[in-house]
Design a protein around this motif. Structure first.
Motif, PDB file in Angstrom:
ATOM      1  N   GLU A  82       0.840  -1.199   0.000  1.00  0.00           N
ATOM      2  CA  GLU A  82       0.000   0.000   0.000  1.00  0.00           C
ATOM      3  C   GLU A  82       0.874   1.248   0.000  1.00  0.00           C
ATOM      4  O   GLU A  82       0.603   2.211  -0.723  1.00  0.00           O
ATOM      5  N   TYR A  83       1.919   1.232   0.826  1.00  0.00           N
ATOM      6  CA  TYR A  83       2.874   2.337   0.789  1.00  0.00           C
ATOM      7  C   TYR A  83       3.477   2.490  -0.599  1.00  0.00           C
ATOM      8  O   TYR A  83       3.584   3.594  -1.137  1.00  0.00           O
ATOM      9  N   GLU A  84       3.889   1.367  -1.172  1.00  0.00           N
ATOM     10  CA  GLU A  84       4.568   1.420  -2.459  1.00  0.00           C
ATOM     11  C   GLU A  84       3.680   2.023  -3.540  1.00  0.00           C
ATOM     12  O   GLU A  84       4.153   2.768  -4.405  1.00  0.00           O
ATOM     13  N   GLY A  85       2.378   1.703  -3.512  1.00  0.00           N
ATOM     14  CA  GLY A  85       1.465   2.271  -4.498  1.00  0.00           C
ATOM     15  C   GLY A  85       1.396   3.778  -4.399  1.00  0.00           C
ATOM     16  O   GLY A  85       1.480   4.498  -5.393  1.00  0.00           O
ATOM     17  N   GLY A  86       1.266   4.300  -3.164  1.00  0.00           N
ATOM     18  CA  GLY A  86       1.214   5.741  -2.969  1.00  0.00           C
ATOM     19  C   GLY A  86       2.516   6.421  -3.340  1.00  0.00           C
ATOM     20  O   GLY A  86       2.519   7.544  -3.873  1.00  0.00           O
ATOM     21  N   MET A  87       3.630   5.766  -3.075  1.00  0.00           N
ATOM     22  CA  MET A  87       4.931   6.340  -3.401  1.00  0.00           C
ATOM     23  C   MET A  87       5.155   6.376  -4.914  1.00  0.00           C
ATOM     24  O   MET A  87       5.710   7.339  -5.448  1.00  0.00           O
ATOM     25  N   ARG A  88       4.694   5.340  -5.606  1.00  0.00           N
ATOM     26  CA  ARG A  88       4.803   5.358  -7.081  1.00  0.00           C
ATOM     27  C   ARG A  88       3.981   6.501  -7.662  1.00  0.00           C
ATOM     28  O   ARG A  88       4.401   7.131  -8.640  1.00  0.00           O
ATOM     29  N   ASP A  89       2.810   6.759  -7.070  1.00  0.00           N
ATOM     30  CA  ASP A  89       1.994   7.873  -7.562  1.00  0.00           C
ATOM     31  C   ASP A  89       2.763   9.192  -7.463  1.00  0.00           C
ATOM     32  O   ASP A  89       2.713  10.027  -8.372  1.00  0.00           O
ATOM     33  N   ILE A  90       3.470   9.396  -6.342  1.00  0.00           N
ATOM     34  CA  ILE A  90       4.246  10.627  -6.180  1.00  0.00           C
ATOM     35  C   ILE A  90       5.391  10.675  -7.187  1.00  0.00           C
ATOM     36  O   ILE A  90       5.685  11.729  -7.771  1.00  0.00           O
TER      37      ILE A  90
END
Length: 242
Positions: free
Chosen positions: A172-180
Motif C-alpha cells: 500500500e505504501y509502495e502504491g502511494g509512493m509510485r503515484d508521487i
C-alpha cells in the motif's frame, strides 16, 4: 493498485439468474486482460439486472475494467493513463452510485478525478470514502497527493502522517509512493514538497537511508518553504540520533 481492484472484483453479490453469467464471465475476462470483451459482457449483463444491488456491482465492475484498459505500465515501473478510459471509468462509478453507496466507489472516484486534474472533486470523494471506512489507506494517500497538487501542504502532510494509525501493508505504501514519483516524472521540479512526503513515507517504512536521500533532495531544491525546510532538518537530526 491492481491487487486492491482485483480483490474488489472477486467479491460477487450475485445469487443466480442470468446476471450471474455475465457478471462472472466479465470478471474472468477482466482478470485475463481481455478488457474489450469484458466491457461488452458486463454491459449485456445490465439488461438482465433486476435489482439495484446488481446494477451497482455491474457498473462498479465496468468502472474497474475501463480504468485498467487505460492503465499503461512503463518499463520503469511507473504508470501512464489513457484519459478517455479514465473518464469512462468515472462515468461508470458515478452511475453505480445511483444504485448504492460503497467506500470503494468514492475511493476510486477520488483517484479518477485526480487523474483528470479535478482536485476539488478528488478531495471530496476521498474524504467520503474515508468517512465510510477510515482504514482505506489508498484513499488516504490519494487525498494526500491531491492536496499536494492544490498546494495545501499542511493537509497533505496530515493525510500521509495519519497513515501510521492504520498500519498500511508494504505494498500500500509502495502504491502511494509510485503515484508521487509519477507526479515528479510528469512535472520535474514543480512540486518540491513531494520529496519531503516521500522522505516521510520511507521513514514510516523504516527505510531511513532513502528517507535521508529525499530530505536532502528537498533541501537542495530551494523550495521557499521555510517551515517545511525546518521540519526536514529536524527529521534529519532525529534519524542521525536513532
Amino acid at each position: 493498485k491492481l491487487k486492491r481492484w482485483l480483490e474488489l472484483s472477486r467479491t460477487p453479490n450475485f445469487r443466480g439468474g442470468p446476471t450471474d453469467y455475465y457478471a462472472l464471465t466479465g470478471r474472468g475476462l477482466f482478470e485475463v486482460r481481455e478488457y474489450d470483451e469484458a466491457l461488452i459482457t458486463l454491459k449485456e449483463g445490465l439488461y438482465y439486472a433486476e435489482s439495484s444491488e446488481k446494477k451497482e456491482q455491474l457498473f462498479q465492475d465496468l468502472g474497474t475494467v475501463h480504468y485498467y484498459k487505460g492503465y499503461k505500465l512503463q518499463p520503469d515501473g511507473l504508470a501512464k493513463y489513457v484519459i478517455q478510459d479514465v473518464r469512462n471509468s468515472i462515468e461508470s462509478y458515478e452511475r453505480a452510485l445511483l444504485f448504492g453507496e460503497d467506500p470503494y466507489l468514492y475511493g476510486n472516484l477520488g483517484w479518477g478525478y485526480y487523474l483528470l486534474g479535478d482536485y476539488v472533486l478528488s478531495v471530496e470523494n476521498s474524504l467520503k470514502a474515508l468517512a465510510m471506512n477510515p482504514k482505506l489507506n489508498y484513499a488516504r494517500m490519494n487525498l494526500g497527493i491531491a492536496y499536494i497538487k492544490k498546494g495545501d501542504y499542511k493537509s497533505a502532510y496530515d493525510s500521509y502522517e495519519s497513515l501510521l494509525k492504520y498500519t498500511p501493508e508494504f505494498d500500500e505504501y509502495e502504491g502511494g509512493m509510485r503515484d508521487i514519483m509519477e507526479l515528479q516524472q510528469e512535472f520535474p521540479g514543480v512540486y518540491p514538497f513531494s520529496n519531503f512526503v516521500l522522505a516521510k513515507l520511507y521513514k514510516h517504512q523504516g527505510r531511513n537511508m532513502e528517507a535521508k536521500l529525499f530530505l536532502n533532495k528537498f533541501l537542495m531544491q530551494n523550495s521557499t518553504l521555510p517551515y517545511w525546510e525546518q521540519k526536514a532538518h529536524t527529521l534529519l537530526r532525529e534519524m542521525e540520533s536513532e
